[in-house]
Design a protein around this motif. Sequence first.
Motif, PDB file in Angstrom:
ATOM      1  N   THR A 142       0.807  -1.210   0.000  1.00 25.66           N
ATOM      2  CA  THR A 142       0.000   0.000   0.000  1.00 25.66           C
ATOM      3  C   THR A 142       0.845   1.266   0.000  1.00 25.66           C
ATOM      4  O   THR A 142       0.573   2.208  -0.755  1.00 25.66           O
ATOM      5  CB  THR A 142      -0.943   0.017   1.218  1.00 25.66           C
ATOM      6  OG1 THR A 142      -1.806  -1.122   1.150  1.00 25.66           O
ATOM      7  CG2 THR A 142      -1.806   1.279   1.223  1.00 25.66           C
ATOM      8  N   ILE A 143       1.880   1.307   0.831  1.00 23.18           N
ATOM      9  CA  ILE A 143       2.694   2.529   0.918  1.00 23.18           C
ATOM     10  C   ILE A 143       3.519   2.750  -0.346  1.00 23.18           C
ATOM     11  O   ILE A 143       4.022   3.860  -0.575  1.00 23.18           O
ATOM     12  CB  ILE A 143       3.625   2.510   2.156  1.00 23.18           C
ATOM     13  CG1 ILE A 143       4.598   1.329   2.085  1.00 23.18           C
ATOM     14  CG2 ILE A 143       2.810   2.474   3.431  1.00 23.18           C
ATOM     15  CD1 ILE A 143       5.601   1.302   3.236  1.00 23.18           C
ATOM     16  N   ARG A 144       3.663   1.729  -1.168  1.00 25.00           N
ATOM     17  CA  ARG A 144       4.336   1.893  -2.455  1.00 25.00           C
ATOM     18  C   ARG A 144       3.346   2.176  -3.577  1.00 25.00           C
ATOM     19  O   ARG A 144       3.641   2.929  -4.502  1.00 25.00           O
ATOM     20  CB  ARG A 144       5.152   0.632  -2.788  1.00 25.00           C
ATOM     21  CG  ARG A 144       6.379   0.462  -1.924  1.00 25.00           C
ATOM     22  CD  ARG A 144       7.007  -0.910  -2.130  1.00 25.00           C
ATOM     23  NE  ARG A 144       8.297  -0.999  -1.462  1.00 25.00           N
ATOM     24  CZ  ARG A 144       8.450  -1.246  -0.159  1.00 25.00           C
ATOM     25  NH1 ARG A 144       7.381  -1.450   0.598  1.00 25.00           N
ATOM     26  NH2 ARG A 144       9.649  -1.287   0.372  1.00 25.00           N
ATOM     27  N   GLY A 379       9.493  -0.934  -6.246  1.00 28.01           N
ATOM     28  CA  GLY A 379       9.536  -2.316  -5.778  1.00 28.01           C
ATOM     29  C   GLY A 379       8.279  -3.113  -6.049  1.00 28.01           C
ATOM     30  O   GLY A 379       7.989  -4.082  -5.336  1.00 28.01           O
ATOM     31  N   LEU A 380       7.506  -2.724  -7.063  1.00 30.11           N
ATOM     32  CA  LEU A 380       6.295  -3.447  -7.453  1.00 30.11           C
ATOM     33  C   LEU A 380       6.514  -4.090  -8.819  1.00 30.11           C
ATOM     34  O   LEU A 380       7.374  -3.657  -9.586  1.00 30.11           O
ATOM     35  CB  LEU A 380       5.099  -2.496  -7.513  1.00 30.11           C
ATOM     36  CG  LEU A 380       4.811  -1.671  -6.251  1.00 30.11           C
ATOM     37  CD1 LEU A 380       3.694  -0.668  -6.533  1.00 30.11           C
ATOM     38  CD2 LEU A 380       4.429  -2.569  -5.083  1.00 30.11           C
ATOM     39  N   TYR A 381       5.736  -5.099  -9.120  1.00 32.87           N
ATOM     40  CA  TYR A 381       5.824  -5.702 -10.451  1.00 32.87           C
ATOM     41  C   TYR A 381       5.220  -4.736 -11.477  1.00 32.87           C
ATOM     42  O   TYR A 381       4.072  -4.293 -11.314  1.00 32.87           O
ATOM     43  CB  TYR A 381       5.094  -7.037 -10.494  1.00 32.87           C
ATOM     44  CG  TYR A 381       5.916  -8.187  -9.957  1.00 32.87           C
ATOM     45  CD1 TYR A 381       6.938  -8.749 -10.716  1.00 32.87           C
ATOM     46  CD2 TYR A 381       5.670  -8.709  -8.691  1.00 32.87           C
ATOM     47  CE1 TYR A 381       7.702  -9.798 -10.232  1.00 32.87           C
ATOM     48  CE2 TYR A 381       6.424  -9.763  -8.192  1.00 32.87           C
ATOM     49  CZ  TYR A 381       7.444 -10.300  -8.969  1.00 32.87           C
ATOM     50  OH  TYR A 381       8.189 -11.335  -8.476  1.00 32.87           O
ATOM     51  N   PRO A 382       5.949  -4.397 -12.541  1.00 34.36           N
ATOM     52  CA  PRO A 382       5.472  -3.404 -13.515  1.00 34.36           C
ATOM     53  C   PRO A 382       4.138  -3.753 -14.178  1.00 34.36           C
ATOM     54  O   PRO A 382       3.309  -2.860 -14.382  1.00 34.36           O
ATOM     55  CB  PRO A 382       6.603  -3.369 -14.550  1.00 34.36           C
ATOM     56  CG  PRO A 382       7.826  -3.750 -13.785  1.00 34.36           C
ATOM     57  CD  PRO A 382       7.352  -4.785 -12.798  1.00 34.36           C
ATOM     58  N   ILE A 383       3.926  -5.016 -14.527  1.00 32.40           N
ATOM     59  CA  ILE A 383       2.681  -5.380 -15.222  1.00 32.40           C
ATOM     60  C   ILE A 383       1.481  -5.200 -14.301  1.00 32.40           C
ATOM     61  O   ILE A 383       0.466  -4.581 -14.682  1.00 32.40           O
ATOM     62  CB  ILE A 383       2.746  -6.835 -15.741  1.00 32.40           C
ATOM     63  CG1 ILE A 383       3.894  -6.985 -16.751  1.00 32.40           C
ATOM     64  CG2 ILE A 383       1.414  -7.229 -16.372  1.00 32.40           C
ATOM     65  CD1 ILE A 383       3.810  -6.053 -17.933  1.00 32.40           C
ATOM     66  N   GLU A 384       1.569  -5.702 -13.096  1.00 30.76           N
ATOM     67  CA  GLU A 384       0.464  -5.559 -12.148  1.00 30.76           C
ATOM     68  C   GLU A 384       0.226  -4.098 -11.797  1.00 30.76           C
ATOM     69  O   GLU A 384      -0.917  -3.656 -11.636  1.00 30.76           O
ATOM     70  CB  GLU A 384       0.751  -6.371 -10.879  1.00 30.76           C
ATOM     71  CG  GLU A 384       0.427  -7.844 -10.973  1.00 30.76           C
ATOM     72  CD  GLU A 384       1.319  -8.621 -11.927  1.00 30.76           C
ATOM     73  OE1 GLU A 384       0.931  -9.715 -12.364  1.00 30.76           O
ATOM     74  OE2 GLU A 384       2.431  -8.135 -12.232  1.00 30.76           O
ATOM     75  N   THR A 385       1.304  -3.320 -11.704  1.00 30.16           N
ATOM     76  CA  THR A 385       1.162  -1.896 -11.399  1.00 30.16           C
ATOM     77  C   THR A 385       0.541  -1.154 -12.579  1.00 30.16           C
ATOM     78  O   THR A 385      -0.302  -0.271 -12.385  1.00 30.16           O
ATOM     79  CB  THR A 385       2.536  -1.271 -11.074  1.00 30.16           C
ATOM     80  OG1 THR A 385       3.216  -2.083 -10.126  1.00 30.16           O
ATOM     81  CG2 THR A 385       2.378   0.125 -10.520  1.00 30.16           C
ATOM     82  N   ALA A 386       0.966  -1.503 -13.793  1.00 29.58           N
ATOM     83  CA  ALA A 386       0.398  -0.863 -14.987  1.00 29.58           C
ATOM     84  C   ALA A 386      -1.103  -1.106 -15.083  1.00 29.58           C
ATOM     85  O   ALA A 386      -1.859  -0.240 -15.541  1.00 29.58           O
ATOM     86  CB  ALA A 386       1.105  -1.394 -16.236  1.00 29.58           C
ATOM     87  N   ILE A 387      -1.539  -2.279 -14.638  1.00 22.44           N
ATOM     88  CA  ILE A 387      -2.968  -2.607 -14.696  1.00 22.44           C
ATOM     89  C   ILE A 387      -3.743  -1.897 -13.590  1.00 22.44           C
ATOM     90  O   ILE A 387      -4.778  -1.262 -13.856  1.00 22.44           O
ATOM     91  CB  ILE A 387      -3.167  -4.135 -14.592  1.00 22.44           C
ATOM     92  CG1 ILE A 387      -2.617  -4.818 -15.842  1.00 22.44           C
ATOM     93  CG2 ILE A 387      -4.651  -4.482 -14.416  1.00 22.44           C
ATOM     94  CD1 ILE A 387      -2.498  -6.321 -15.725  1.00 22.44           C
TER      95      ILE A 387
END
Length: 440
Positions: A142-144, A379-387
């Motif tokens: 959450t904080i990221r 520090g998040l996965y780019p694909i999941e973050t992009a979605i």
Amino acid sequence: MRKKTVVAAGFFEKCRQKINKIRIDGMGLFALLFVFLLMVGLNVSKQLPKNMAGAIFLMVSLGAVLYDLGHHLPIVKSYLGGGSVFTTIVSALIAWAGFVPQSALETVKGFLSTSNFLEFYIVSLVVSAIFKMDRQLILKATIRFLPVAFMTMFSVFILVGLIGQLLGLGFWHTTFFITFPMMAGGVGAGIVPLSTIYGSALGLPSGDVLSQLFPPLVLSNLLAIILAGLLVKNTKHSVWNGQGRLLRERFGTKQNLNIQPTMQPQQLLSGMMAALTLSMLARLLHALFPLVNSFAFLILLSIVLKASGLLSSEFEESAVLFGQLIVKTMTHAVLAGVGLTMLDLSALMTAFSWQLLLCVVTSILLMVLIAGFLGKIFGLYPIETAITAGLCNHSMGGTGNVAVLSAANRMNLIAFAQMGNRIGGALILAIAGLLITIFG
């Protein structure tokens, strides 16, 4: 002759056995075919009950057939988002073409919106998704996630406005009537209050303003659904794809609890009441603090309870089981209902222009690229973050999030999608109110 008869009988028996093994949303092929034809007959004769039973019967039968078709059609499943996109768009086309009577559409819309089944559905998913996470993961993610979502929205607001200026639309016109509507958090909590804000500042009827805000939102929602499916499919084996995990593994957290698949009626009731209780508390807090969306309070309450460990594992498990039941039984039906009643293709085609298309496409692509890039840094996965921080912030709120995440097979991330969508949408409304007063 007798030998040929025996061979033919054996062939047909094998075919019958294979057909009997086919299950679509839990129903056998012949049973679903009968249900679907009955639904068509009820609509043609205008005898579909105008109540919850009629709405569910129509949505489930149509959603099951369309989703399975989209899941198997070669081009659709490979390049157009699969069953989720197919169900949503074809349902919208069916409604636009007049194949479903207006009375049936009103029945479905009343069930989804007036009775607000959609809110019940999304509440169940959000609580289930949060309670299913590992206690350490939820705080670290959450904080990221929130800074990534907000920074992405701000960057896209600036860049798309500049592109609109180059296209002759003007920076502020592009911002107010294309970019902000896409990022405002959907329809009811997004462009409807946004139209009121604009109308008050510009001295125009809010209904006239709303008709200008709706097309970019619909178009961005459709493109977000399609791109979500393509993004996951074409990065299946990439290190950027977390396979449904948002936080990168190097932070040493678990993704899910070990939930047992067995369900007892009492557990389902307990899980439903857990979700509804949190929803009621969120409504109460919203009444006390109107500036904060009730969904934001729901997410906050769920995170606090999960992170603090105040609830027993049995109670958490019940909420997760109920959420999984809702996802597995009603997602395809909800997609059909959204397509039938919430995607106004007529309004989209009336307002369509190449400038609008270019701005929306550019905005969608920028959301994906910027969110993915920032996600990697945080520090998040780019694909999941992009979605979740990208595409879901260009959707039609909760219903759009469901469609986008379903296309990406990432329904477990609904809590983060709602988090960015609702909190980010509230910020957009506040910023839009200030800017329209100054530059409108």
